[in-house]
Write an enzyme that holds these catalytic residues in place. Structure first.
Site, mmCIF file in Angstrom:
data_model
loop_
_atom_site.group_PDB
_atom_site.id
_atom_site.type_symbol
_atom_site.label_atom_id
_atom_site.label_comp_id
_atom_site.label_asym_id
_atom_site.label_seq_id
_atom_site.Cartn_x
_atom_site.Cartn_y
_atom_site.Cartn_z
ATOM 1 N N HIS A 129 31.397 -35.006 6.697
ATOM 2 C CA HIS A 129 31.940 -34.441 5.454
ATOM 3 C C HIS A 129 31.259 -35.063 4.231
ATOM 4 O O HIS A 129 30.784 -34.341 3.340
ATOM 5 C CB HIS A 129 33.447 -34.680 5.395
ATOM 6 C CG HIS A 129 34.076 -34.322 4.089
ATOM 7 N ND1 HIS A 129 34.710 -33.125 3.869
ATOM 8 C CD2 HIS A 129 34.172 -35.004 2.914
ATOM 9 C CE1 HIS A 129 35.159 -33.085 2.620
ATOM 10 N NE2 HIS A 129 34.848 -34.213 2.027
ATOM 11 N N GLU A 130 31.239 -36.388 4.179
ATOM 12 C CA GLU A 130 30.648 -37.052 3.014
ATOM 13 C C GLU A 130 29.157 -36.756 2.906
ATOM 14 O O GLU A 130 28.621 -36.637 1.805
ATOM 15 C CB GLU A 130 30.892 -38.567 3.077
ATOM 16 C CG GLU A 130 32.351 -38.978 2.973
ATOM 17 C CD GLU A 130 33.022 -38.511 1.689
ATOM 18 O OE1 GLU A 130 32.320 -38.283 0.680
ATOM 19 O OE2 GLU A 130 34.259 -38.369 1.687
ATOM 20 N N HIS B 140 28.664 -33.719 0.951
ATOM 21 C CA HIS B 140 28.637 -33.954 -0.498
ATOM 22 C C HIS B 140 27.252 -34.435 -0.935
ATOM 23 O O HIS B 140 26.735 -34.014 -1.978
ATOM 24 C CB HIS B 140 29.666 -35.023 -0.878
ATOM 25 C CG HIS B 140 31.072 -34.538 -0.929
ATOM 26 N ND1 HIS B 140 31.467 -33.451 -1.662
ATOM 27 C CD2 HIS B 140 32.207 -35.013 -0.332
ATOM 28 C CE1 HIS B 140 32.777 -33.274 -1.526
ATOM 29 N NE2 HIS B 140 33.238 -34.208 -0.720
ATOM 30 N N HIS C 182 24.933 -31.674 -1.356
ATOM 31 C CA HIS C 182 25.197 -30.962 -2.607
ATOM 32 C C HIS C 182 24.458 -31.647 -3.755
ATOM 33 O O HIS C 182 23.921 -30.986 -4.660
ATOM 34 C CB HIS C 182 26.703 -30.936 -2.875
ATOM 35 C CG HIS C 182 27.176 -29.737 -3.619
ATOM 36 N ND1 HIS C 182 28.497 -29.438 -3.804
ATOM 37 C CD2 HIS C 182 26.501 -28.743 -4.253
ATOM 38 C CE1 HIS C 182 28.618 -28.326 -4.510
ATOM 39 N NE2 HIS C 182 27.415 -27.891 -4.802
#
Length: 672
Positions: free
Chosen positions: A467-468, A471, A474
């Site tokens: 998940h991280e 980020h 992104h």
């Protein structure tokens, strides 16, 4: 009409990549930090002076709007470095100096930004009524709205009050978060009181020198497994109570002051509540809609929540003859784990053996490389802030386009959760055919390897890593022209969506094969264990969803009503919607870090999941490693940031309107 950079950014462009010199800041002393702060303030003042010199008749998009946008670029880079030091430095004096500096600069920048002549310059440009398109138009509209939200349309007296409040608010919010990072507590346990915990876990615990007992801290690698595995209910209770007092009395007082100032500021600006102020710039748009979303899900998940609690209490009753079998606040994780072992034949310690951190890292890299057509290469020669930190180059077609630093283990004074930080934002260099390569930093607190064991992750921790890292993608894959629109600088109730979408990869058997391998033999995940793990995906899904909803409801309540005892409100909500009583001494809100930054925004974790699960439907249909789909996602979502409306970006990727059917199925509501 100004030609947009977006019309031509696929043409070859020089990339300004990070060099070891760019990391000299990792050796900054408190004196260096103060010097950099003074330099930031001086640079900002000088740039505003130059903008104000321009006559109104000579105002252009470039010399006014873009000049304001770019006035912060190198300053933001410097302040990001100081912020990282505040969260990761091994030296207490550096962390404290960084905290004081962040507070100091925030105040000084407010003084500079509250400049009527700058606002007049923007209005003078607006009067020219130039036709803007795409990211240019959005940049200007957002900038004008930002000045209005700073109170520039208010009478001078009210504006000065707002400015004073914002200064104090910034200081209080920084202190609140810092206090959580620096908060330390633990319980002492004997070897017998560690019954249920693995030798691996016990071997990683520190010891108290006076008593020779083991120390179980509030750091996630300690508290998470202890609450799930420790047979000793009294010790679980003791540790849970300490965790519910994190932040301490200092933060309890700070929070009440923060809430009061937020209410006052909202009133000054003409909003009914602080929540209304925040919703204006989010995809949900209104507080009423956010509340309706939370309340609607609380109703829909109530029946499932009751079943989950009943299952837990039934499990507790099997070993508690003649005792109180009601669920206690320190019971949930333990009995949830017991059900996993019995119903799904799933031993979470055995699962850990197949998720050594290095394997998860390599598998994550392999998946993201395939999906987004990039390569990750470890690079040396950089002086970083700790020997455990690793640096990687992100490469495309052989050329470095970004860098990533991974800081993955807990240590004294470090940020205590997991997060991704934009250390340097991607953006086009003014007046040059060049792009600044972004730098992302991932902080986590996974179990640290020792002489006996590698760092072994739970499946949930592997999901957190994935998940991280989403980020981080992104941050580093952005192609937005403007830093304020780059990376995860999106509406706050959308920012989690890209990473939540990517969580689905760790619930797919083929992807899990890439992410796992026994820490000793690299043997593949046993088929029976894999089936059990995937079958357990919906285990406690309604409880987990309701817990998130309660936090969202609590956050919204704090920011829509006048609350003086937040801990009582939280306890009442937990009792009402989950049916569990919290200890009287608990001050959970004092340790709830999301109240600073995510204020009136915690609902966004589930709101953004609507976008995430809907976006995943395309990958589910076309393939989780489909290169074309991955590139479409990269170009439509990751590269754009907030240069366009986020909902429109999602709809462009899906080639249809967004709907919540996949989301409802995922939280156990079967699309109803």
């Amino acid at each position: 009409m100004r030609e947009s950079f977006f019309a031509c950014y696929y043409q070859p462009m020089k990339t300004l990549i990070a060099t070891p010199k760019d990391f000299a800041w990792t050796r900054w002393t408190p004196k260096d930090i103060r010097h950099v702060a003074d330099s930031c303030i001086a640079r900002k003042k000088n740039r505003y002076t130059e903008i104000k010199k321009i006559s109104n008749t000579a105002r252009t998009f470039e010399n006014t709007v873009l000049a304001l946008e770019r006035s912060d670029y190198d300053i933001s880079d410097d302040m990001a470095r100081i912020d990282v030091l505040m969260n990761v430095s091994t030296k207490k004096d550096v962390r404290e100096s960084a905290k004081e500096t962040v507070e100091f600069v925030a105040k000084k920048m407010l003084d500079i930004e509250y400049d009527e002549k700058i606002y007049s310059a923007l209005k003078a440009y607006a009067a020219r009524k130039e036709r803007l398109m795409g990211p240019d138009k959005k940049l200007f509209v957002d900038m004008m709205r930002g000045y209005r939200r700073m109170g520039f349309d208010l009478p001078k007296g009210k504006r000065n009050t707002l400015k004073k409040n914002l200064k104090e608010l910034s200081r209080l919010e920084i202190s609140f978060s810092h206090n959580i990072n620096q908060y330390r507590d633990h319980i002492l346990v004997s070897r017998e009181e560690l019954a249920g915990l693995s030798p691996r876990y016990i071997g990683g615990l520190g010891k108290d020198q006076k008593t020779a007992k083991y120390k179980v801290t509030l750091d996630y690698p300690d508290i998470g497994p202890f609450m799930a595995k420790a047979k000793n209910a009294e010790k679980r209770r003791e540790l849970a109570e300490k965790n519910l007092e994190k932040g301490g009395a200092k933060n309890r007082a700070l929070l009440n002051r923060v809430l009061k100032i937020r209410r006052l500021n909202a009133k000054l600006l003409g909003y009914k509540t602080h929540a209304d102020y925040k919703m204006e710039v989010r995809t949900v748009k209104t507080t009423r809609r956010a509340m309706r979303f939370v309340n609607g899900l609380l109703r829909k998940t109530h029946k499932g929540l009751l079943k989950d609690i009943a299952d837990l209490e039934r499990e507790k009753a099997r070993g508690a003859v003649g005792k109180d079998t009601r669920m206690k606040f320190y019971d949930v994780a333990y009995y949830s784990d017991q059900i996993l072992q019995k119903k799904f034949k799933l031993d979470s310690e055995k699962v850990r053996e197949y998720f050594p951190l290095e394997k998860v890292l390599d598998g994550t890299f392999a998946i993201y490389e395939k999906l987004f057509s990039v390569r990750f290469e470890k690079v040396g020669g950089f002086s970083l802030w700790h020997r455990d930190v690793r640096m990687f180059a992100v490469k495309e077609k052989g050329h470095t386009i970004a860098n990533i630093a991974l800081d993955l283990y807990p240590r004294e004074g470090k940020y205590t959760h997991a997060c991704a930080i934009q250390l340097r934002g991607g953006r086009k260099v003014p007046n040059e055919d060049a792009y600044v390569a972004p730098i992302g930093v991932m902080l986590a607190n996974f179990p640290k390897p020792n002489t006996a064991y590698q760092s072994l992750l739970s499946h949930g921790e592997a999901e957190t890593f994935f998940h991280e890292f989403g980020h981080i993608m992104h941050v580093v894959l952005t192609k937005a022209e403007y830093a304020s629109q780059a990376g995860y600088h999106t509406a706050w109730d959308f920012v989690e969506a890209p990473s939540q979408m990517l969580e689905h990869w760790v619930w797919d058997e083929k992807m899990l094969r890439k992410l796992s391998g026994h820490y000793k033999t690299n043997a593949p995940f046993p088929r029976a264990m894999m089936r059990a793990l995937l079958a357990a995906k919906d285990h406690m899904v309604c409880y987990d969803t309701v817990r998130q909803l309660v936090l969202g409801f609590f956050d919204l309540t704090l920011h829509t009503k006048r609350i003086t005892r937040p801990e009582t409100v939280y306890a009442d909500l937990v009792k009402k919607y989950i049916g569990i009583s919290l200890p009287k001494r608990q001050i959970f809100p004092a340790g709830f870090g999301h109240l600073m930054g995510y204020d009136a925004g915690y609902y966004g974790y589930l709101w953004s999941k609507v976008f995430a699960t809907d976006m995943f439907t395309r990958f589910k249909r076309e393939g989780l490693l489909n290169v074309r789909t991955g590139m479409a996602y990269r170009q439509c979502i990751l590269e754009k940031g907030s240069s366009e409306d986020e909902v429109k970006l999602v709809e462009r990727f899906l080639e249809r309107k967004v709907n919540d059917r996949a989301f409802l199925r995922e939280i156990g509501l079967k699309g109803k």
